[in-house]
Design an enzyme around this catalytic site. Structure first.
Site, short mmCIF file in Angstrom:
data_model
loop_
_atom_site.label_atom_id
_atom_site.label_comp_id
_atom_site.label_asym_id
_atom_site.label_seq_id
_atom_site.Cartn_x
_atom_site.Cartn_y
_atom_site.Cartn_z
CB CYS A 148 -3.36 2.79 -1.65
SG CYS A 148 -3.58 0.94 -0.65
CD GLU A 186 -7.25 2.46 -9.02
OE1 GLU A 186 -8.04 2.40 -7.89
OE2 GLU A 186 -6.17 1.81 -8.61
CB CYS A 231 -0.92 -0.17 1.23
SG CYS A 231 -2.02 1.45 1.42
CE LYS A 278 -4.88 3.86 -6.49
NZ LYS A 278 -5.75 2.83 -5.83
CD GLU A 316 -28.52 18.88 -4.59
OE1 GLU A 316 -29.83 19.36 -3.84
OE2 GLU A 316 -27.84 19.76 -5.04
C1 LIG Z 1 -1.28 -0.66 -7.48
C2 LIG Z 1 -1.96 -1.08 -6.13
C3 LIG Z 1 -2.82 0.05 -5.84
C4 LIG Z 1 -3.82 -0.45 -4.87
N1 LIG Z 1 -4.63 0.52 -4.33
C5 LIG Z 1 -5.45 0.18 -3.41
C6 LIG Z 1 -6.28 1.14 -2.93
O1 LIG Z 1 -6.62 1.96 -3.47
N2 LIG Z 1 -6.90 1.01 -1.73
C7 LIG Z 1 -6.82 -0.10 -1.27
O2 LIG Z 1 -7.59 -0.31 -0.03
N3 LIG Z 1 -5.96 -0.96 -1.66
C8 LIG Z 1 -5.30 -1.11 -2.69
N4 LIG Z 1 -4.21 -1.84 -2.98
C9 LIG Z 1 -4.23 -3.18 -2.22
C10 LIG Z 1 -3.60 -3.00 -1.09
O3 LIG Z 1 -2.31 -2.35 -1.32
C11 LIG Z 1 -3.19 -4.49 -0.21
O4 LIG Z 1 -4.80 -4.92 0.09
C12 LIG Z 1 -2.35 -4.25 0.99
O5 LIG Z 1 -1.27 -3.58 0.76
C13 LIG Z 1 -2.42 -5.68 1.69
O6 LIG Z 1 -1.72 -5.59 2.91
P1 LIG Z 1 -1.00 -6.85 3.52
O7 LIG Z 1 -0.55 -6.54 4.94
O8 LIG Z 1 -1.81 -7.92 3.27
O9 LIG Z 1 0.21 -6.94 2.43
P2 LIG Z 1 1.31 -6.16 2.07
O10 LIG Z 1 1.10 -4.54 2.22
O11 LIG Z 1 1.60 -6.62 0.45
O12 LIG Z 1 2.72 -6.36 2.91
C14 LIG Z 1 3.24 -7.73 2.78
C15 LIG Z 1 4.72 -7.39 2.90
O13 LIG Z 1 5.38 -8.56 3.40
C16 LIG Z 1 6.70 -8.64 2.62
N5 LIG Z 1 7.21 -9.99 2.64
C17 LIG Z 1 6.61 -11.14 1.83
N6 LIG Z 1 7.28 -12.05 2.02
C18 LIG Z 1 8.13 -12.02 3.04
C19 LIG Z 1 8.89 -12.87 3.57
N7 LIG Z 1 9.21 -14.02 3.43
N8 LIG Z 1 9.90 -12.30 4.44
C20 LIG Z 1 9.80 -10.96 4.98
N9 LIG Z 1 8.93 -10.23 4.26
C21 LIG Z 1 8.10 -10.40 3.41
C22 LIG Z 1 6.53 -7.91 1.38
O14 LIG Z 1 7.86 -7.26 1.15
C23 LIG Z 1 5.63 -6.35 1.87
O15 LIG Z 1 6.02 -5.64 2.39
C24 LIG Z 1 -3.53 -1.69 -4.18
C25 LIG Z 1 -2.52 -2.64 -4.46
C26 LIG Z 1 -1.92 -2.03 -5.57
C27 LIG Z 1 -0.70 -3.01 -6.05
#
Ligand SMILES: Cc1cc2nc3c(=O)[nH]c(=O)nc-3n(C[C@H](O)[C@H](O)[C@H](O)COP(=O)(O)OP(=O)(O)OC[C@H]3O[C@@H](n4cnc5c(N)ncnc54)[C@H](O)[C@@H]3O)c2cc1C
Length: 461
Positions: free
Chosen positions: A48, A184, A43, A51, A443
């Protein structure tokens, strides 16, 4: 508890992992969190936040044009992609530092390493080879772009990850995909001046959204000059002199400077040691969990995109918080996945909450539809032909508003507030009782008097 190095080990410092770590620590747990890329997760770093910054940038193009109708003379605007990306990167670095500081303040230990499961209570840090024993493990590893079938030339294709760091703005870009990320980015690049072609294999963009919304958004995007090709896929991509040649499934070729795929995301479950620990996957490819985000292994939980439930930041945060309350706060809490409001920051914007018309008709015996389409007042002095769209989906038996769908300026802001009413089970009569705020676009929601359609289970009127 002291027989383990920590009480909680969180894998992944994204939206969900960071929230879970901080709340668990606030209950007195000894918490360690591992991040293999950058603190903040998708995010903040490549989702998010960056973006939305690019969306803001792209919208100035229309504003400059529309200003003329309001008496302004604006010189020829010029746009500097390099400056936008540098400013965006600075803001992301600031947020990453803030997330890190918040974790440190909460006394969460941060390790910059990929972490994998060795067994139900042991984590291995790949950066050092060290193992950490932990009472509980939270998998919050998120998801990653999935490019689909392995077509010829896939190595030339970028995903949203790279789109945030292109060295220059492509003059022509082809985006494959029909989901919210694809539409988007189509709006972003179009607004910034690129010629955009959107290719989607399905019948219409934004599958899963209300059909009227899909039709309305598509026609608005096309009217703005985005070429949308449906029922086609990109079959091959070839590097040519003047960029890349994308060959579509019907053999048409499109020459562009960049090809981007936004063809979906897959949970980050590979090479995580899930089998060693006995964790199961669900049919949707995510980690299988119960309503408390607990996997089949009692000491291992999973939240956010890696569970592939509803892949949105606020949902991951809520699941992370509920996990910490349940396991460390002695307050068993299941995240509520119903009536989640959501926005698509396309141009124009989409906001949606609750059931689509199609879903309501499939689930309820009686459904009433109220809808309207109108030219937003701001456009009256601007020479822009664009219309906003509002729809309320009402349960015909209880009169409860079960869905709301908006296309138009600020739809994302509006749907957050409509979401409160829908969550409180407001009826159409409750909405009607609210005085309008005039003159606004919102509205229209409280002045929808005429039923546009009425469905009955046996026969549609
Ligand atoms: C382009 C784009 C636009 C988006 N826009 C929106 C929006 O407008 N609104 C919205 O609500 N959502 C949006 N999303 C979705 C949102 O980003 C995700 O739903 C959210 O980030 C999920 O959070 P999370 O904690 O599950 O995972 P993430 O935020 O993906 O975090 C997971 C983390 O784990 C780390 N990781 C993975 N494997 C390992 C490992 N084995 N060891 C150590 N670290 C690891 C990764 O590097 C990452 O930093 C968007 C996504 C994208 C790609």
């Amino acid at each position: 508890m002291a027989d383990h190095d920590v009480d909680l080990f969180v894998i992944g410092a994204g939206s969900g992992g960071v929230r879970a770590a901080r709340i668990a620590a606030s209950y007195g747990a000894r918490v360690m969190i591992a991040e293999e890329f950058r603190v903040g997760g998708t995010c903040v770093i490549r989702g998010c936040v960056p973006k939305k910054l690019l969306v803001y940038a792209s919208r100035y193009a229309d504003d400059f044009e529309d200003a003329a109708g309001y008496g302004w003379t604006v010189g020829e605007p010029t746009f500097d992609w390099g400056k936008l990306i540098a400013n965006k990167d600075r803001e992301i670095a600031r947020l990453e530092a803030a997330y890190t500081a918040n974790l440190e303040r909460a006394k969460v230990a941060i390790v910059k390493s990929r972490a994998v499961l060795q067994d139900a209570h042991t984590i291995r840090l790949l950066a050092t080879g060290e193992t950490i024993s932990t009472r509980t493990i939270l998998i919050a590893t998120g998801a990653a772009p999935y490019p689909g079938a392995d077509i010829a030339g896939l190595e030339h294709v970028i995903s949203s990850n790279e789109a945030f760091h292109l060295p220059e703005l492509p003059k022509r870009i082809l985006i494959q995909g029909g989901g919210y990320i694809a539409v988007e980015f189509a709006g972003i690049f179009h607004g910034l001046g690129s010629e955009v072609t959107l290719v989607y294999r399905g019948e219409n963009i934004l599958r899963g959204f209300d059909d009227d919304v899909r039709t309305h958004l598509r026609s608005e995007m096309e009217q703005r000059g985005i070429r949308i090709i449906t029922r086609q896929t990109v079959a091959a991509v070839e590097k040519v002199d003047r960029g890349y040649c994308a060959e579509l499934s019907d053999r048409e070729t499109v020459i562009v400077d960049r090809v981007m795929f936004a063809t979906g995301r897959r949970p980050n479950v590979a090479q995580l040691g899930l089998e060693a620990a006995g964790v199961h996957l669900a049919r949707n490819g995510g980690i299988a969990v119960d309503e408390f985000s607990r996997s089949v292994v009692p000491s291992i939980y999973a939240i956010g995109d890696v569970t592939n439930r509803i892949n949105l930041t606020p949902v991951a945060i809520r699941e992370g918080h509920a996990f910490a309350d349940t396991v460390f706060g002695n307050k068993p809490t299941a995240a509520d996945h119903t009536d989640v409001p959501t926005a698509v920051f396309s141009e124009p914007e989409v906001g949606a909450v609750g059931l689509t018309e199609g879903e309501a008709c499939a689930q309820l015996p009686k459904v009433d539809i109220y809808k309207t389409s109108f030219r937003p007042m701001k456009m009256s002095l601007a020479a822009r032909d664009t219309r906003a769209f509002f729809k309320l989906v009402v349960d015909g038996d209880s009169n409860r508003v079960v869905g709301c769908h908006i296309v138009g300026p600020d739809a994302g802001e509006m749907i957050q507030l409509v979401g409160i009413a829908v969550k409180m089970k407001a009826t159409k009569a409750d909405i009607d009782a609210v005085m309008a705020v005039h003159p606004t676009a919102a509205e229209e929601l409280v002045t929808l008097r005429e039923k546009a359609l009425s469905f009955r289970r046996e026969a549609a009127e």
